[in-house]
Design a protein around this motif. Sequence first.
Motif, PDB file in Angstrom:
ATOM      1  N   PHE A  27      -9.277  -5.402  15.024  1.00 35.85           N
ATOM      2  CA  PHE A  27      -9.562  -5.843  13.662  1.00 35.85           C
ATOM      3  C   PHE A  27     -10.576  -4.922  13.001  1.00 35.85           C
ATOM      4  O   PHE A  27     -11.648  -4.664  13.565  1.00 35.85           O
ATOM      5  CB  PHE A  27     -10.170  -7.255  13.653  1.00 35.85           C
ATOM      6  N   ASP A  28     -10.256  -4.442  11.813  1.00 36.49           N
ATOM      7  CA  ASP A  28     -11.289  -3.883  10.949  1.00 36.49           C
ATOM      8  C   ASP A  28     -12.119  -5.059  10.455  1.00 36.49           C
ATOM      9  O   ASP A  28     -11.611  -6.174  10.325  1.00 36.49           O
ATOM     10  CB  ASP A  28     -10.631  -3.155   9.769  1.00 36.49           C
ATOM     11  N   ILE A  29     -13.399  -4.825  10.184  1.00 34.37           N
ATOM     12  CA  ILE A  29     -14.236  -5.949   9.751  1.00 34.37           C
ATOM     13  C   ILE A  29     -14.464  -5.960   8.243  1.00 34.37           C
ATOM     14  O   ILE A  29     -14.314  -6.984   7.592  1.00 34.37           O
ATOM     15  CB  ILE A  29     -15.584  -5.964  10.521  1.00 34.37           C
ATOM     16  N   GLU A  30     -14.787  -4.792   7.672  1.00 32.05           N
ATOM     17  CA  GLU A  30     -15.117  -4.715   6.247  1.00 32.05           C
ATOM     18  C   GLU A  30     -13.852  -4.811   5.400  1.00 32.05           C
ATOM     19  O   GLU A  30     -12.998  -3.938   5.434  1.00 32.05           O
ATOM     20  CB  GLU A  30     -15.831  -3.394   5.951  1.00 32.05           C
ATOM     21  N   GLY A  31     -13.707  -5.899   4.655  1.00 32.72           N
ATOM     22  CA  GLY A  31     -12.546  -6.075   3.798  1.00 32.72           C
ATOM     23  C   GLY A  31     -11.356  -6.702   4.500  1.00 32.72           C
ATOM     24  O   GLY A  31     -10.342  -6.991   3.869  1.00 32.72           O
ATOM     25  N   THR A  32     -11.492  -6.923   5.814  1.00 35.31           N
ATOM     26  CA  THR A  32     -10.406  -7.548   6.571  1.00 35.31           C
ATOM     27  C   THR A  32     -10.857  -8.899   7.111  1.00 35.31           C
ATOM     28  O   THR A  32     -10.310  -9.933   6.747  1.00 35.31           O
ATOM     29  CB  THR A  32      -9.944  -6.637   7.725  1.00 35.31           C
ATOM     30  N   ILE A  33     -11.871  -8.894   7.971  1.00 35.34           N
ATOM     31  CA  ILE A  33     -12.432 -10.165   8.437  1.00 35.34           C
ATOM     32  C   ILE A  33     -13.441 -10.703   7.422  1.00 35.34           C
ATOM     33  O   ILE A  33     -13.441 -11.888   7.094  1.00 35.34           O
ATOM     34  CB  ILE A  33     -13.089  -9.994   9.819  1.00 35.34           C
ATOM     35  N   LEU A  34     -14.292  -9.809   6.945  1.00 37.12           N
ATOM     36  CA  LEU A  34     -15.272 -10.198   5.928  1.00 37.12           C
ATOM     37  C   LEU A  34     -14.854  -9.648   4.569  1.00 37.12           C
ATOM     38  O   LEU A  34     -14.308  -8.551   4.475  1.00 37.12           O
ATOM     39  CB  LEU A  34     -16.661  -9.660   6.285  1.00 37.12           C
ATOM     40  N   LYS A  35     -15.111 -10.419   3.549  1.00 41.56           N
ATOM     41  CA  LYS A  35     -14.775  -9.984   2.198  1.00 41.56           C
ATOM     42  C   LYS A  35     -15.527  -8.707   1.847  1.00 41.56           C
ATOM     43  O   LYS A  35     -16.706  -8.567   2.157  1.00 41.56           O
ATOM     44  CB  LYS A  35     -15.128 -11.074   1.181  1.00 41.56           C
ATOM     45  N   THR A  36     -14.828  -7.798   1.215  1.00 37.49           N
ATOM     46  CA  THR A  36     -15.475  -6.584   0.729  1.00 37.49           C
ATOM     47  C   THR A  36     -16.495  -6.957  -0.335  1.00 37.49           C
ATOM     48  O   THR A  36     -16.215  -7.752  -1.228  1.00 37.49           O
ATOM     49  CB  THR A  36     -14.439  -5.626   0.118  1.00 37.49           C
ATOM     50  N   ASN A  37     -17.678  -6.390  -0.211  1.00 36.44           N
ATOM     51  CA  ASN A  37     -18.682  -6.611  -1.241  1.00 36.44           C
ATOM     52  C   ASN A  37     -18.331  -5.712  -2.424  1.00 36.44           C
ATOM     53  O   ASN A  37     -18.662  -4.530  -2.445  1.00 36.44           O
ATOM     54  CB  ASN A  37     -20.076  -6.281  -0.700  1.00 36.44           C
ATOM     55  N   ILE A  38     -17.623  -6.274  -3.383  1.00 33.47           N
ATOM     56  CA  ILE A  38     -17.114  -5.462  -4.488  1.00 33.47           C
ATOM     57  C   ILE A  38     -18.236  -4.904  -5.358  1.00 33.47           C
ATOM     58  O   ILE A  38     -18.065  -3.881  -6.019  1.00 33.47           O
ATOM     59  CB  ILE A  38     -16.128  -6.272  -5.360  1.00 33.47           C
ATOM     60  N   TYR A  39     -19.385  -5.562  -5.328  1.00 34.48           N
ATOM     61  CA  TYR A  39     -20.512  -5.063  -6.115  1.00 34.48           C
ATOM     62  C   TYR A  39     -21.134  -3.838  -5.447  1.00 34.48           C
ATOM     63  O   TYR A  39     -21.630  -2.944  -6.118  1.00 34.48           O
ATOM     64  CB  TYR A  39     -21.554  -6.167  -6.289  1.00 34.48           C
ATOM     65  N   HIS A  40     -21.088  -3.814  -4.124  1.00 34.46           N
ATOM     66  CA  HIS A  40     -21.557  -2.628  -3.408  1.00 34.46           C
ATOM     67  C   HIS A  40     -20.512  -1.525  -3.492  1.00 34.46           C
ATOM     68  O   HIS A  40     -20.836  -0.341  -3.599  1.00 34.46           O
ATOM     69  CB  HIS A  40     -21.847  -2.973  -1.945  1.00 34.46           C
ATOM     70  N   GLU A  41     -19.243  -1.918  -3.456  1.00 36.26           N
ATOM     71  CA  GLU A  41     -18.146  -0.954  -3.569  1.00 36.26           C
ATOM     72  C   GLU A  41     -18.214  -0.210  -4.904  1.00 36.26           C
ATOM     73  O   GLU A  41     -17.877   0.965  -4.998  1.00 36.26           O
ATOM     74  CB  GLU A  41     -16.809  -1.692  -3.451  1.00 36.26           C
ATOM     75  N   ALA A  42     -18.673  -0.900  -5.931  1.00 31.36           N
ATOM     76  CA  ALA A  42     -18.785  -0.285  -7.255  1.00 31.36           C
ATOM     77  C   ALA A  42     -19.755   0.892  -7.252  1.00 31.36           C
ATOM     78  O   ALA A  42     -19.607   1.837  -8.030  1.00 31.36           O
ATOM     79  CB  ALA A  42     -19.232  -1.326  -8.279  1.00 31.36           C
ATOM     80  N   LEU A  43     -20.741   0.852  -6.355  1.00 31.53           N
ATOM     81  CA  LEU A  43     -21.686   1.970  -6.251  1.00 31.53           C
ATOM     82  C   LEU A  43     -20.991   3.212  -5.720  1.00 31.53           C
ATOM     83  O   LEU A  43     -21.246   4.327  -6.175  1.00 31.53           O
ATOM     84  CB  LEU A  43     -22.855   1.588  -5.339  1.00 31.53           C
ATOM     85  N   TYR A  44     -20.101   3.021  -4.716  1.00 35.95           N
ATOM     86  CA  TYR A  44     -19.357   4.151  -4.169  1.00 35.95           C
ATOM     87  C   TYR A  44     -18.408   4.740  -5.206  1.00 35.95           C
ATOM     88  O   TYR A  44     -18.085   5.925  -5.174  1.00 35.95           O
ATOM     89  CB  TYR A  44     -18.569   3.721  -2.928  1.00 35.95           C
ATOM     90  N   GLN A  45     -17.957   3.908  -6.107  1.00 34.40           N
ATOM     91  CA  GLN A  45     -17.054   4.379  -7.155  1.00 34.40           C
ATOM     92  C   GLN A  45     -17.822   4.948  -8.353  1.00 34.40           C
ATOM     93  O   GLN A  45     -17.238   5.234  -9.392  1.00 34.40           O
ATOM     94  CB  GLN A  45     -16.163   3.223  -7.612  1.00 34.40           C
ATOM     95  N   GLN A  46     -19.139   5.100  -8.162  1.00 36.61           N
ATOM     96  CA  GLN A  46     -20.003   5.637  -9.220  1.00 36.61           C
ATOM     97  C   GLN A  46     -19.916   4.800 -10.498  1.00 36.61           C
ATOM     98  O   GLN A  46     -19.929   5.316 -11.614  1.00 36.61           O
ATOM     99  CB  GLN A  46     -19.633   7.101  -9.523  1.00 36.61           C
ATOM    100  N   LYS A  47     -19.819   3.495 -10.295  1.00 31.56           N
ATOM    101  CA  LYS A  47     -19.697   2.584 -11.425  1.00 31.56           C
ATOM    102  C   LYS A  47     -20.968   1.743 -11.526  1.00 31.56           C
ATOM    103  O   LYS A  47     -21.344   1.065 -10.569  1.00 31.56           O
ATOM    104  CB  LYS A  47     -18.477   1.676 -11.222  1.00 31.56           C
ATOM    105  N   TYR A  48     -21.635   1.807 -12.644  1.00 34.08           N
ATOM    106  CA  TYR A  48     -22.846   1.025 -12.904  1.00 34.08           C
ATOM    107  C   TYR A  48     -24.042   1.446 -12.047  1.00 34.08           C
ATOM    108  O   TYR A  48     -25.001   0.684 -11.914  1.00 34.08           O
ATOM    109  CB  TYR A  48     -22.590  -0.475 -12.691  1.00 34.08           C
ATOM    110  N   ASN A  49     -24.000   2.631 -11.431  1.00 39.51           N
ATOM    111  CA  ASN A  49     -25.126   3.061 -10.594  1.00 39.51           C
ATOM    112  C   ASN A  49     -26.430   3.109 -11.377  1.00 39.51           C
ATOM    113  O   ASN A  49     -27.485   2.693 -10.889  1.00 39.51           O
ATOM    114  CB  ASN A  49     -24.846   4.447  -9.994  1.00 39.51           C
ATOM    115  N   ASP A  50     -26.361   3.633 -12.594  1.00 36.11           N
ATOM    116  CA  ASP A  50     -27.561   3.744 -13.421  1.00 36.11           C
ATOM    117  C   ASP A  50     -28.124   2.373 -13.766  1.00 36.11           C
ATOM    118  O   ASP A  50     -29.340   2.207 -13.913  1.00 36.11           O
ATOM    119  CB  ASP A  50     -27.259   4.524 -14.704  1.00 36.11           C
ATOM    120  N   ILE A  51     -27.229   1.399 -13.874  1.00 37.81           N
ATOM    121  CA  ILE A  51     -27.690   0.041 -14.183  1.00 37.81           C
ATOM    122  C   ILE A  51     -28.503  -0.513 -13.022  1.00 37.81           C
ATOM    123  O   ILE A  51     -29.564  -1.110 -13.223  1.00 37.81           O
ATOM    124  CB  ILE A  51     -26.493  -0.886 -14.494  1.00 37.81           C
ATOM    125  N   LEU A  52     -28.014  -0.305 -11.796  1.00 38.06           N
ATOM    126  CA  LEU A  52     -28.765  -0.788 -10.634  1.00 38.06           C
ATOM    127  C   LEU A  52     -30.112  -0.075 -10.533  1.00 38.06           C
ATOM    128  O   LEU A  52     -31.131  -0.699 -10.215  1.00 38.06           O
ATOM    129  CB  LEU A  52     -27.966  -0.583  -9.344  1.00 38.06           C
TER     130      LEU A  52
END
Length: 220
Positions: A27-52
Amino acid sequence: MMRQISFFSELVREYKQFFQKDTIFFFDIEGTILKTNIYHEALYQQKYNDILKSICEKYEENYLYISRYGRFFNRNLTDKSIYTLLHILKKNQSDICILTFAKYSFDREKSLKDKKIYFNNQIWTSGNNKGEFILEFLKRKKNFKKIFFIDDKIEHIENVENIFNIQKKNYELFTFLYKNLNIFEVTKESFISFWTSVIMHYKEKQKRKYNNKKIDFYEQ
């Protein structure tokens, strides 16, 4: 051949006859067993980084610490039917292994030979090819014939399938792309709300930690 699923109960319903002593689930854990933290994922997508960064400045907190802390904030299971799946696997004496991202980076060649990356049926892949790590794990556990691999990223599934095809090992491989249906879009407002909650939680935790240290100090 890869198949897409949205609930672990689908595996129980359609593949239960394969749950035997010579079966192991990866089993993969991130996004498979546990829900992906979409707010953290947004940082990897360079989305709203400046806001944080601006939120961290406002509350005088370190951006790097907060972004790491928020990754595991308020995590939930993707699907509670995994309890049923795990119960049946245990009952049928099938084994399980969790693939997780290590807390540190390491060299792939050294890692494959390092027993420390295989601990209590966990594999620390650190972003490397999961297929290679699974095969190395199976070399140490020679009693498995049926391999189930579940991941939410198609590239990881393709890597596993390619490695098994190249190696021509005598395994029966079942691969599944897990796509949870409870994913919603991150808006600017929800992003701000989430990370503000993270900072408040972090501050409270640090405050309790500091107060406990003060109490211990005066008790000495």
